[in-house]
Design a protein around this motif. Structure first.
Motif, PDB file in Angstrom:
ATOM      1  N   LEU A 202       0.835  -1.206   0.000  1.00 49.99           N
ATOM      2  CA  LEU A 202       0.000   0.000   0.000  1.00 49.99           C
ATOM      3  C   LEU A 202       0.867   1.252   0.000  1.00 49.99           C
ATOM      4  O   LEU A 202       1.963   1.248   0.560  1.00 49.99           O
ATOM      5  CB  LEU A 202      -0.911  -0.021   1.236  1.00 49.99           C
ATOM      6  N   PRO A 203       0.402   2.341  -0.634  1.00 45.74           N
ATOM      7  CA  PRO A 203      -0.958   2.585  -1.128  1.00 45.74           C
ATOM      8  C   PRO A 203      -1.254   2.065  -2.545  1.00 45.74           C
ATOM      9  O   PRO A 203      -2.302   2.383  -3.094  1.00 45.74           O
ATOM     10  CB  PRO A 203      -1.057   4.105  -1.099  1.00 45.74           C
ATOM     11  N   SER A 204      -0.374   1.256  -3.109  1.00 42.90           N
ATOM     12  CA  SER A 204      -0.661   0.703  -4.433  1.00 42.90           C
ATOM     13  C   SER A 204      -1.635  -0.469  -4.336  1.00 42.90           C
ATOM     14  O   SER A 204      -1.600  -1.236  -3.373  1.00 42.90           O
ATOM     15  CB  SER A 204       0.630   0.206  -5.083  1.00 42.90           C
ATOM     16  N   PHE A 205      -2.475  -0.595  -5.335  1.00 39.54           N
ATOM     17  CA  PHE A 205      -3.336  -1.766  -5.509  1.00 39.54           C
ATOM     18  C   PHE A 205      -4.218  -2.061  -4.294  1.00 39.54           C
ATOM     19  O   PHE A 205      -4.162  -3.125  -3.685  1.00 39.54           O
ATOM     20  CB  PHE A 205      -2.498  -3.001  -5.865  1.00 39.54           C
ATOM     21  N   LYS A 206      -5.034  -1.080  -3.950  1.00 38.03           N
ATOM     22  CA  LYS A 206      -6.007  -1.270  -2.877  1.00 38.03           C
ATOM     23  C   LYS A 206      -7.157  -2.135  -3.383  1.00 38.03           C
ATOM     24  O   LYS A 206      -7.327  -2.351  -4.574  1.00 38.03           O
ATOM     25  CB  LYS A 206      -6.562   0.090  -2.413  1.00 38.03           C
ATOM     26  N   GLY A 207      -7.965  -2.617  -2.427  1.00 39.09           N
ATOM     27  CA  GLY A 207      -9.180  -3.323  -2.792  1.00 39.09           C
ATOM     28  C   GLY A 207      -8.936  -4.757  -3.218  1.00 39.09           C
ATOM     29  O   GLY A 207      -7.970  -5.405  -2.813  1.00 39.09           O
ATOM     30  N   ALA A 208      -9.829  -5.262  -4.084  1.00 41.36           N
ATOM     31  CA  ALA A 208      -9.851  -6.680  -4.444  1.00 41.36           C
ATOM     32  C   ALA A 208      -8.781  -7.035  -5.476  1.00 41.36           C
ATOM     33  O   ALA A 208      -8.357  -6.204  -6.269  1.00 41.36           O
ATOM     34  CB  ALA A 208     -11.229  -7.048  -4.977  1.00 41.36           C
ATOM     35  N   LYS A 209      -8.328  -8.281  -5.417  1.00 37.56           N
ATOM     36  CA  LYS A 209      -7.414  -8.890  -6.387  1.00 37.56           C
ATOM     37  C   LYS A 209      -6.165  -8.037  -6.676  1.00 37.56           C
ATOM     38  O   LYS A 209      -5.866  -7.728  -7.835  1.00 37.56           O
ATOM     39  CB  LYS A 209      -8.152  -9.196  -7.685  1.00 37.56           C
TER      40      LYS A 209
END
Length: 290
Positions: A202-209
């Protein structure tokens, strides 16, 4: 051996705080075993993202006063300096509840470290929205609670989860790859005592998959982030992070397999530091006395 305690505190920075704390302990027969401090100073750059707070962690032994007496007398010192403080018995393992879904690598790692004496925890329960790990829980003699979660029963399911957490007196809740978004209400109830592992840096690629997102971007590093749970998805104060190298030949499945080790290690370190009372909140950041 004399009883040992851990004092954590934060307050507006000013001269004399260390002197006051060490003097307080000396006057009561306390013996300082370990001490660390940090000033988030705004004076050098008033425009910087600093809070102007002073942070301190002190481990000490004390035979003359009981735990309750120390807490009572610390209250006056806390008021004098406007402190936010907490006192803990150093030898008391932290009561913990683990949440998991269908990915068990972090759960398995935490249970093994706990039983091996590497984590000062008292794991009271495992809660899952799937049945997959009831046998693993049984092998460690930990109660397993299966609570299915759907859009229709989410509020009821979270109430049952919270009832278990409170009934066990949990000081720490670990989302060990629990793949459900907690409601704002539950996040507030667990503020400062719930740790999540997110499988990206984080903060890269938050959320699903996130591994799919990382693969699509052709990243050369994949990572994992352990952070406190807040109502803002994957944006809570970060406790620990680490990375592993990747290259163009790695499939999504390969990245996912590589990431499991990183996730387990990052989460274990975050849980260790929290359970040893080494993590202090500083707004949306953390101060960690390793």
């Amino acid at each position: 051996m004399s009883p040992t305690y851990i004092l954590n505190l934060s307050c507006p920075d000013r001269p004399g705080i260390v002197h006051a704390v060490s003097g307080f302990l000396f006057e009561r027969g306390g013996n300082i075993l370990e001490a660390a401090q940090f000033s988030d100073d705004k004076r050098d750059d008033p425009a910087a993202d600093a809070t102007g707070l002073f942070f301190m962690r002190v481990s000490f032994g004390c035979e003359k006063l009981s735990f309750e007496a120390l807490k009572e007398q610390l209250a006056a010192l806390g008021t004098q300096f406007g402190m936010r403080w907490s006192l803990h018995q150093a030898t008391q393992p932290m009561r913990t509840v683990l949440l998991v879904s269908k990915e068990g690598h972090c759960l398995n790692d935490l249970l093994f470290r706990w039983k091996s004496g590497l984590l000062p925890l008292d794991i009271r329960a495992i809660v899952s929205n799937h049945r997959d790990f009831y046998q693993l829980a049984a092998s460690y003699n930990v109660p397993f609670h299966h609570i299915p979660v759907t859009a229709a029963n989410k509020a009821e399911a979270e109430k049952r989860q919270y009832d278990i957490i409170e009934a066990e007196g949990a000081e720490l809740v670990v989302l060990a790859r629990y793949m459900q978004i907690l409601s704002d209400d539950l996040c507030r109830k667990l503020a400062g005592r719930a740790i999540n592992i997110h499988h990206s840096f984080l903060p890269s690629f938050k959320g699903a998959k996130p591994y799919y997102q990382a693969h699509a971007r052709g990243v050369k590093l994949i990572g994992a982030t352990a952070h406190y749970v807040t109502a803002d998805l994957d944006e809570g104060p970060i406790i620990e992070q680490d990375v592993a190298r990747a290259d163009h030949s790695k499939t999504v499945e390969a990245l996912t397999a590589m990431g499991r080790d990183t996730e387990s290690q990052v989460l274990a370190r975050a849980v260790l530091w929290h359970s040893e009372h080494r993590v202090l909140l500083n707004g949306h950041k953390t101060v960690i006395f390793k």
